[in-house]
Design an enzyme around this catalytic site. Sequence first.
Site, PDB file in Angstrom:
ATOM      1  N   HIS A  78       0.816  -1.218   0.000  1.00  0.00           N
ATOM      2  CA  HIS A  78       0.000   0.000   0.000  1.00  0.00           C
ATOM      3  C   HIS A  78       0.852   1.272   0.000  1.00  0.00           C
ATOM      4  O   HIS A  78       0.343   2.358  -0.285  1.00  0.00           O
ATOM      5  CB  HIS A  78      -0.937   0.001   1.210  1.00  0.00           C
ATOM      6  CG  HIS A  78      -2.229   0.731   0.964  1.00  0.00           C
ATOM      7  ND1 HIS A  78      -2.377   1.660  -0.035  1.00  0.00           N
ATOM      8  CD2 HIS A  78      -3.434   0.660   1.591  1.00  0.00           C
ATOM      9  CE1 HIS A  78      -3.606   2.145  -0.013  1.00  0.00           C
ATOM     10  NE2 HIS A  78      -4.271   1.536   0.960  1.00  0.00           N
ATOM     11  N   ASP A 103      -1.787   2.770  -4.364  1.00  0.00           N
ATOM     12  CA  ASP A 103      -3.016   3.264  -3.753  1.00  0.00           C
ATOM     13  C   ASP A 103      -4.176   2.757  -4.595  1.00  0.00           C
ATOM     14  O   ASP A 103      -3.982   1.980  -5.537  1.00  0.00           O
ATOM     15  CB  ASP A 103      -3.011   4.798  -3.646  1.00  0.00           C
ATOM     16  CG  ASP A 103      -2.742   5.470  -4.985  1.00  0.00           C
ATOM     17  OD1 ASP A 103      -2.841   4.796  -6.036  1.00  0.00           O
ATOM     18  OD2 ASP A 103      -2.417   6.669  -4.994  1.00  0.00           O
TER      19      ASP A 103
END
Length: 533
Positions: free
Chosen positions: A506, A510
Site C-alpha cells: 500500500h 493506492d
Amino acid sequence: MLFLLLQQPKTLHFSLWTFSLSKMALSRLRHPIVSRAPSLFRARILSSTASRSLPHTSTVQKSSVDGDGTLLRPASLLMVPRVQDGSSKLKLQVGVRNFSSAELPSHMVLGMPALSPTMTQGNIAKWRKKEGDKIEPGDVLCEIETDKATLEFESLEEGYLAKIVAPEGSKDVAVGQPIAITVEDPDDIEIVKASVSSGSDIKKEKPQQQESRNEVRAEKSSFTRISPSAKLLITEFGLDASTLKASGPRGTLLKGDVLAAIKAGIGSSSSSSKDKMPPPPVHSQASPSASPERSHLQQSESFEDMPNSQIRKVIATRLLESKQNTPHLYLSSDVILDPLLSFRKELKEKHDVKVSVNDIVIKAVAMALKNVPEANAYWNAEKGEVILSDSVDISIAVATEKGLMTPIVRNADQKTISSISIEVKELAEKARAGKLKPNEFQGGTFSISNLGMFPVDHFCAIINPPQSGILAVGRGNKVVEPVVGGDGLEKPAVVTKMNLTLSADHRVFDGKVGGAFLSALRSNFSDIRRLLL
C-alpha cells in the site's frame, strides 16, 4: 668508489643478500594466488579467500622462508588468534594455509563459503570427492544447499583431499566453519587425518525418527517417541518414564497412557508426587461403543518431526517479515477467459505453437505493467520513497520438493508468448532440479502465483519483498451470465471466468494505481490479440 666498497664489506654483503632475496621474492610473486569472486553460474570459491565472506576480518599477504632460504609462495591468511600449546592436534583455522613444520605438513582448511548475499549457513548435500582424491583446478568438491538453491563448490587450486570435516548430510554449517582439509603432497594425507581433532562443532543431520531429549529422558522405556502433552504430564508429576507403556502407533507414548498411569499410581518417583496428583479428568459416561472414538483421539496426539530444508527456513522467515512489515492491499477482479482459450487453440491448430494459459497470463501482466509503470515499482525504506523499475521482470512461483522457488522471466514485455513459454519450461525444470543460477532467481519486479491447475477458485498471495506486488491466479469456472448479442439484447450465455487477486504494497499502490493496473489487465484479456502488437 672501490675504496668505499672496501671500507664497508659487511654492508655490501648485507645489501647484495637483500637484493638477491628481493629478486627471488619478485620471481616467486609473478604468479601469486588470485582471489576470485564467486561466479554467478558456479560457486568458484576457495577457502583461502573465505575471509571475504566474513565481516570485519582483515587479511594480509604473508610469505615464509624455509630452512634453506627458499621463499615459499604467499597465501592469504585469516587474521585469527592462534593458540600455541604444543599440541600436535590440527587447529581448524579457516582460510589459513599452514606451512610445513616439525609437527604437521603443509595443509589448507576449507571453510563453508558464502554462496549468496543472504547466506549465513548451509547444508552439505553431496560430496563429489572422497578422502585421498586428487583435486585439479575447477574440480567440484561438493554440492552445498544454500538458502536459495543447491550450488557446486569448486576448487581453484590443485592438491589432495585429506580430510572431510563436515560429512555428507551435515546441516546448518555456519559460513566460515571448516568443512574439509587439503594437502599438496599425497604422502601427508594420513598425517593430517590423524592430527584432526575430534572436537568439531559441525551439526550433523539429525535422524528423522528421534527420541525426545528434553526434560523427559526414557532410560529403558518401552516407547520410542512421545507426544508433547504426555511429556508435560510426566515432567509435572515427576513420573518415571521408564515404567510407562505406550499404546500409540510406532511406539508413541500418548497423553492417555500417562493419565492411565497416574490414575493407577504407576510411575511415581516419590510418594509426595501421589499427594499432589489431581483427580483424573471427569468424562461423561461413555458406553463401550465409544472406545473407538477415544482410540482415534489418542492417535491424534502422536506426531512426527519432518526435517526442514534451508530454502524452506528462509521462505518461512521472509514470509513472516513480509506480513509483519508490508501493508498489504488486496484488490480482486474476474476476467472472461474465453478469448484467451480461443486464441490458444488457434495458435495450436493453425501455427502449431503450444503455449499454456500461464504463458499468456505472464505476457498480459507484463504489458499491463508496461502501460501502468507506477505499478512496476518498489518501496525504498532508506529513502522513504517509491522507486520505478527500468525493466519488467516477472517472477514465477514454482513449487519444488525443497520449497517454493521464483525464477524470473526478464523483460517479459518485450518477448513473444512462444519465447516466454520456452523460457518458463526451462526455468521450471531447473528449479525442480535445484540447478537455478543466482541471476535466474534473484531480482524481479513483480510476481505471479498461479494455482489454476488445482481446484482453487481464488486466493490471496503474500508479497515477495522487495517487490511491491504479486498476482494470485485462480482456476477458470464456467458460469451463466447475461451477454449482449449482436441484436443488442441480453441473453443468458455460458462463459468461462477466472479470478485475479492483486496483493500490493500500500506504500506503492493506492486505489488509483491498483485500479489502473487491473483495468489494463482486463483489457488485455478482453482483446487478447493486442498482446501480439
